[in-house]
Design a protein around this motif. Structure first.
Motif, mmCIF file in Angstrom:
data_model
loop_
_atom_site.group_PDB
_atom_site.id
_atom_site.type_symbol
_atom_site.label_atom_id
_atom_site.label_comp_id
_atom_site.label_asym_id
_atom_site.label_seq_id
_atom_site.Cartn_x
_atom_site.Cartn_y
_atom_site.Cartn_z
ATOM 1 N N UNK A 51 15.827 85.543 -105.654
ATOM 2 C CA UNK A 51 16.884 86.119 -106.493
ATOM 3 C C UNK A 51 17.849 85.079 -107.045
ATOM 4 N N UNK A 52 17.773 83.854 -106.536
ATOM 5 C CA UNK A 52 18.707 82.819 -106.965
ATOM 6 C C UNK A 52 18.083 81.822 -107.944
ATOM 7 N N UNK A 53 16.767 81.870 -108.122
ATOM 8 C CA UNK A 53 16.090 80.890 -108.977
ATOM 9 C C UNK A 53 16.393 81.151 -110.451
ATOM 10 N N UNK A 54 16.854 80.116 -111.140
ATOM 11 C CA UNK A 54 17.213 80.222 -112.558
ATOM 12 C C UNK A 54 16.301 79.321 -113.394
ATOM 13 N N UNK A 55 16.360 79.502 -114.695
ATOM 14 C CA UNK A 55 15.580 78.673 -115.617
ATOM 15 C C UNK A 55 15.930 77.206 -115.412
ATOM 16 N N UNK A 56 14.906 76.368 -115.332
ATOM 17 C CA UNK A 56 15.111 74.951 -115.079
ATOM 18 C C UNK A 56 14.831 74.565 -113.639
ATOM 19 N N UNK A 57 14.829 75.544 -112.742
ATOM 20 C CA UNK A 57 14.482 75.308 -111.344
ATOM 21 C C UNK A 57 12.979 75.068 -111.252
ATOM 22 N N UNK A 58 12.528 74.112 -110.422
ATOM 23 C CA UNK A 58 11.085 73.873 -110.283
ATOM 24 C C UNK A 58 10.298 75.123 -109.892
ATOM 25 N N UNK A 59 10.963 76.073 -109.244
ATOM 26 C CA UNK A 59 10.288 77.295 -108.800
ATOM 27 C C UNK A 59 10.334 78.411 -109.835
ATOM 28 N N UNK A 60 10.921 78.152 -111.004
ATOM 29 C CA UNK A 60 11.144 79.230 -111.971
ATOM 30 C C UNK A 60 9.843 79.906 -112.409
ATOM 31 N N UNK A 61 8.816 79.115 -112.735
ATOM 32 C CA UNK A 61 7.571 79.698 -113.223
ATOM 33 C C UNK A 61 6.879 80.526 -112.137
ATOM 34 N N UNK A 62 6.934 80.033 -110.898
ATOM 35 C CA UNK A 62 6.327 80.780 -109.797
ATOM 36 C C UNK A 62 7.024 82.117 -109.596
ATOM 37 N N UNK A 63 8.351 82.102 -109.645
ATOM 38 C CA UNK A 63 9.111 83.345 -109.478
ATOM 39 C C UNK A 63 8.856 84.291 -110.652
ATOM 40 N N UNK A 64 8.800 83.748 -111.864
ATOM 41 C CA UNK A 64 8.533 84.584 -113.036
ATOM 42 C C UNK A 64 7.170 85.259 -112.922
#
Length: 251
Positions: A152-165
């Motif tokens: 819930x805290x991952x934002x655009x630009x975070x290395x994990x963003x694509x995985x969370x998306x």
């Protein structure tokens, strides 16, 4: 377009697993990637249809914790190598004796570990996989466990963003996904010599998410590497991926 037929078969512990089938002919068991499912990896972009048109039967389970299969929250349902156990159970339940085995990403890890454990397909395809993805899985797993923990805290630009998306798109059950990730261990590179059948290492030109595919092909007794367009995520959308699988299995 012919739609796949969907059946339910028991996993190693009786958990219901959805299995999608398309085509008639030589069976090909296709194992999808992490957070994905059979529909996304094999059906949506036409790979199963290409296999069916070439005279194969595409058999496509949804892993537990994925797709239409069971997503138990009990840790007992996720012993070490649970996906390998489920694969063995499906091969036995479906009476597969002379078949080919194809994996993508986590599906490739599962396929490789299943062969090391004694599964004997005629031919093997390891797609979206490099040497480090087998021998260094704990690092890769830690990345996804962190993405789930910070979901819930991952934002655009975070290395994990694509995985969370992707998890959001797939409506991933995060409790089940975490338990599944914790059940998967590293593969000793010395064990790769047990993968003796003809093997195709198939990877996107810009895909090194799971390490070096050329090194993986070199580490296997009877393997060759084929490059297709795309990154780890986009290579699945490329017709060349399905064409590469069909050409190799039909040879």
């Amino acid at each position: 377009m012919t739609l796949p037929a969907t059946e339910t078969h028991p996993g190693f512990d009786g958990a219901p697993l959805a299995v999608h089938r398309m085509g008639e002919g030589r069976p090909v068991l296709l194992l999808h990637g992490l957070f994905s499912d059979a529909a996304t990896n094999w059906i949506k972009y036409g790979h199963a249809r290409r296999l069916a048109h070439a005279g194969f039967e595409a058999i496509m389970p949804d892993f537990r914790a994925h797709g239409q299969s069971a997503k138990p929250h009990d840790p007992v349902a996720y012993p070490p190598d649970v996906l390998v156990r489920d694969t063995f159970a499906l091969v036995e339940e479906m009476g597969l004796t002379d078949y080919d085995l194809v994996g993508f990403s986590l599906g490739s890890r599962t396929a490789a570990r299943a062969v090391i454990a004694g599964l004997e397909p005629r031919r093997l395809v390891l797609a979206g996989m490099g040497l480090e993805g087998l021998a260094g899985w704990n690092r890769r797993s830690a990345f996804f466990l962190d993405a789930i923990a910070r979901f819930d805290a991952v934002k655009h630009g975070d290395p994990a963003f694509m995985a969370v998306a992707f998890m959001k798109t797939q409506k991933v059950d995060r409790v089940a996904a975490r338990l599944l990730l914790e059940s998967v261990g590293d593969t000793d590179p010395a064990e790769l010599e047990k993968i003796a059948m003809p093997t195709l290492v198939l990877c996107g030109a810009k895909d090194r998410d799971n390490g070096d595919p050329v090194k993986l092909a070199e580490a296997l007794p009877d393997a060759r590497h084929l490059e297709v367009p795309g990154t780890h995520m986009s290579s699945v959308t490329e017709a060349a991926l399905g064409d590469g699988i069909v050409d190799f299995l039909a040879a």
